[in-house]
Design a protein around this motif. Structure first.
Motif, PDB file in Angstrom:
ATOM      1  N   TRP A  88      -5.947 -35.472   5.699  1.00  0.00           N
ATOM      2  CA  TRP A  88      -7.288 -34.916   5.867  1.00  0.00           C
ATOM      3  C   TRP A  88      -7.247 -33.592   6.618  1.00  0.00           C
ATOM      4  N   GLU A  89      -6.335 -33.465   7.569  1.00  0.00           N
ATOM      5  CA  GLU A  89      -6.246 -32.211   8.312  1.00  0.00           C
ATOM      6  C   GLU A  89      -5.931 -31.052   7.384  1.00  0.00           C
ATOM      7  N   SER A  90      -5.168 -31.339   6.319  1.00  0.00           N
ATOM      8  CA  SER A  90      -4.809 -30.274   5.387  1.00  0.00           C
ATOM      9  C   SER A  90      -5.924 -29.951   4.402  1.00  0.00           C
ATOM     10  N   ARG A  91      -6.913 -30.862   4.258  1.00  0.00           N
ATOM     11  CA  ARG A  91      -7.932 -30.682   3.220  1.00  0.00           C
ATOM     12  C   ARG A  91      -9.354 -30.565   3.744  1.00  0.00           C
ATOM     13  N   PHE A  92      -9.616 -31.034   4.944  1.00  0.00           N
ATOM     14  CA  PHE A  92     -10.967 -31.156   5.450  1.00  0.00           C
ATOM     15  C   PHE A  92     -11.425 -29.848   6.105  1.00  0.00           C
ATOM     16  N   GLU A  93     -12.419 -29.206   5.515  1.00  0.00           N
ATOM     17  CA  GLU A  93     -13.008 -28.001   6.073  1.00  0.00           C
ATOM     18  C   GLU A  93     -14.342 -28.346   6.727  1.00  0.00           C
ATOM     19  N   PRO A  94     -14.748 -27.597   7.763  1.00  0.00           N
ATOM     20  CA  PRO A  94     -16.043 -27.863   8.404  1.00  0.00           C
ATOM     21  C   PRO A  94     -17.185 -27.681   7.410  1.00  0.00           C
ATOM     22  N   VAL A  95     -18.265 -28.419   7.633  1.00  0.00           N
ATOM     23  CA  VAL A  95     -19.445 -28.336   6.773  1.00  0.00           C
ATOM     24  C   VAL A  95     -20.649 -27.971   7.630  1.00  0.00           C
ATOM     25  N   GLU A  96     -21.333 -26.888   7.259  1.00  0.00           N
ATOM     26  CA  GLU A  96     -22.542 -26.482   7.962  1.00  0.00           C
ATOM     27  C   GLU A  96     -23.754 -26.918   7.156  1.00  0.00           C
ATOM     28  N   VAL A  97     -24.733 -27.504   7.821  1.00  0.00           N
ATOM     29  CA  VAL A  97     -25.938 -27.997   7.158  1.00  0.00           C
ATOM     30  C   VAL A  97     -27.133 -27.175   7.624  1.00  0.00           C
ATOM     31  N   GLU A  98     -27.531 -26.236   6.781  1.00  0.00           N
ATOM     32  CA  GLU A  98     -28.732 -25.428   6.967  1.00  0.00           C
ATOM     33  C   GLU A  98     -28.831 -24.759   8.335  1.00  0.00           C
ATOM     34  N   GLY A  99     -27.687 -24.387   8.889  1.00  0.00           N
ATOM     35  CA  GLY A  99     -27.699 -23.678  10.165  1.00  0.00           C
ATOM     36  C   GLY A  99     -28.132 -24.519  11.348  1.00  0.00           C
ATOM     37  N   ARG A 100     -28.257 -25.833  11.122  1.00  0.00           N
ATOM     38  CA  ARG A 100     -28.730 -26.709  12.191  1.00  0.00           C
ATOM     39  C   ARG A 100     -27.654 -27.648  12.707  1.00  0.00           C
ATOM     40  N   CYS A 101     -26.629 -27.880  11.893  1.00  0.00           N
ATOM     41  CA  CYS A 101     -25.624 -28.881  12.258  1.00  0.00           C
ATOM     42  C   CYS A 101     -24.275 -28.518  11.649  1.00  0.00           C
ATOM     43  N   MET A 102     -23.222 -28.746  12.402  1.00  0.00           N
ATOM     44  CA  MET A 102     -21.864 -28.589  11.901  1.00  0.00           C
ATOM     45  C   MET A 102     -21.178 -29.948  11.948  1.00  0.00           C
ATOM     46  N   GLU A 125     -23.495 -30.450  16.616  1.00  0.00           N
ATOM     47  CA  GLU A 125     -22.301 -30.654  15.813  1.00  0.00           C
ATOM     48  C   GLU A 125     -21.771 -32.062  16.017  1.00  0.00           C
ATOM     49  N   ALA A 126     -21.307 -32.639  14.922  1.00  0.00           N
ATOM     50  CA  ALA A 126     -20.709 -33.968  14.938  1.00  0.00           C
ATOM     51  C   ALA A 126     -19.220 -33.813  14.644  1.00  0.00           C
ATOM     52  N   VAL A 127     -18.397 -34.430  15.466  1.00  0.00           N
ATOM     53  CA  VAL A 127     -16.943 -34.342  15.313  1.00  0.00           C
ATOM     54  C   VAL A 127     -16.477 -35.615  14.625  1.00  0.00           C
ATOM     55  N   ILE A 128     -15.926 -35.452  13.420  1.00  0.00           N
ATOM     56  CA  ILE A 128     -15.586 -36.590  12.578  1.00  0.00           C
ATOM     57  C   ILE A 128     -14.142 -36.517  12.118  1.00  0.00           C
ATOM     58  N   MET A 129     -13.368 -37.562  12.393  1.00  0.00           N
ATOM     59  CA  MET A 129     -12.054 -37.714  11.784  1.00  0.00           C
ATOM     60  C   MET A 129     -12.206 -38.776  10.709  1.00  0.00           C
ATOM     61  N   PRO A 130     -12.317 -38.373   9.433  1.00  0.00           N
ATOM     62  CA  PRO A 130     -12.692 -39.321   8.394  1.00  0.00           C
ATOM     63  C   PRO A 130     -11.634 -40.310   7.978  1.00  0.00           C
TER      64      PRO A 130
END
Length: 282
Positions: A80-94, A109-114
């Motif tokens: 996942w570290e090699s593939r997971f990019e941050p996701v921004e949601v409408e400028g309100r949440c990362m 921002e929510a920190v998620i290790m999927p």
């Protein structure tokens, strides 16, 4: 635990999304798509009971050339570290992983290790649910909620970060439950988010001000009465995990159970349906 990697050739991202939705009805635990191949991962010991159904599903979608490969336990964190990019949601949440840089310029921002759990924000349904949760017009302060089919726990975490007093995060998968507990701790909301291992049978006698259900069409239709039964008067039910074409069936089911549909929203062919339980006259 050994896994089976199912590789499915897809024409484009849209077809990959559709096939993912169908395969989500089976006990696959993770999906990735790159360079025209959708890869779905399922525990080796769970494939035997559903392989015939999976193959029939692919045939119905006109897909040929899918392959199954057994892979030994791997370092999913590294994958996942090699593939997971941050996701921004409408400028309100990362939504980001621990190895990404923080974004203090965003409100939340929510920190998620999927690992192998669903819910990184990349899928349109998680993005849609997060957009609803972070809508400035909504106030979750002091409310009690349920995140049904919680996966990584990202939606429960976002709700808690937005002020929810408590959220139960329910998932039937042991790996998801473990991953949710890790993510809840990392985000500092362990006092307000309680992961629960199980299904809708856990809901009897519980009461919530809001319910989040990002699962799939069949489970939503089957378990919606249980969700509605837990809702307080005036409570909200937000549902996703469905395609745009599923909106009429989901909406009709909700109305039949006494809910009003307050909003629907679409992204990349996927949908979220927002409902409210009526307040009974005194």
């Amino acid at each position: 635990m050994d896994y089976i990697e199912l590789s499915v050739p897809v024409a484009d991202a849209a077809q990959a999304e559709i096939v993912t939705a169908f395969l989500a009805d089976f006990p696959f635990e993770s999906f990735t798509e790159e360079r025209g191949v959708l890869k779905a991962y399922i525990p080796k010991d769970r494939l035997a009971d559903c392989k015939a159904g999976v193959d029939e599903c692919l045939r119905e979608q006109g897909i040929a050339g899918a392959t199954y490969v057994c892979i030994e336990t791997v370092n999913w964190n590294a994958l996942w570290e090699s593939r997971f990019e941050p996701v921004e949601v409408e400028g309100r949440c990362m939504i980001r992983a621990p190895f990404h840089e923080a974004r203090p310029d965003l409100p939340l921002e929510a920190v998620i290790m999927p690992k192998m759990s669903f819910g990184t924000g990349h899928h349109a349904t998680t993005w849609l649910m997060t957009a609803e949760l972070t809508d400035p017009a909504r106030d979750w302060t002091g409310k009690r909620g349920l995140d049904m089919g919680s996966g990584t726990g990202v939606l429960a975490i976002v709700a808690a970060l937005r002020g929810a007093a408590h959220v139960d995060a329910v998932d039937i998968d042991e790996w998801a439950d473990e991953n949710c507990r890790e993510n809840v701790a990392v985000n500092g909301v362990a006092d307000r988010v309680t992961p629960l291992l199980g299904d809708a049978s856990l809901l009897a006698g519980r009461r919530y001000d809001f319910v989040l259900a990002n699962i799939n069409r069949n489970i939503l239709l089957a378990d919606m009465p249980a969700y509605v039964g837990t809702l307080s008067e005036g409570g909200e039910l937000l549902m996703s995990g469905i395609l745009e074409g599923d909106v009429p069936a989901i909406s009709e089911r909700a109305v039949s159970l006494g809910l009003s549909v307050t909003a629907t929203r679409l992204k990349d062919g996927w949908a979220v349906v927002c409902c409210r339980k009526a307040v009974l006259p005194q």
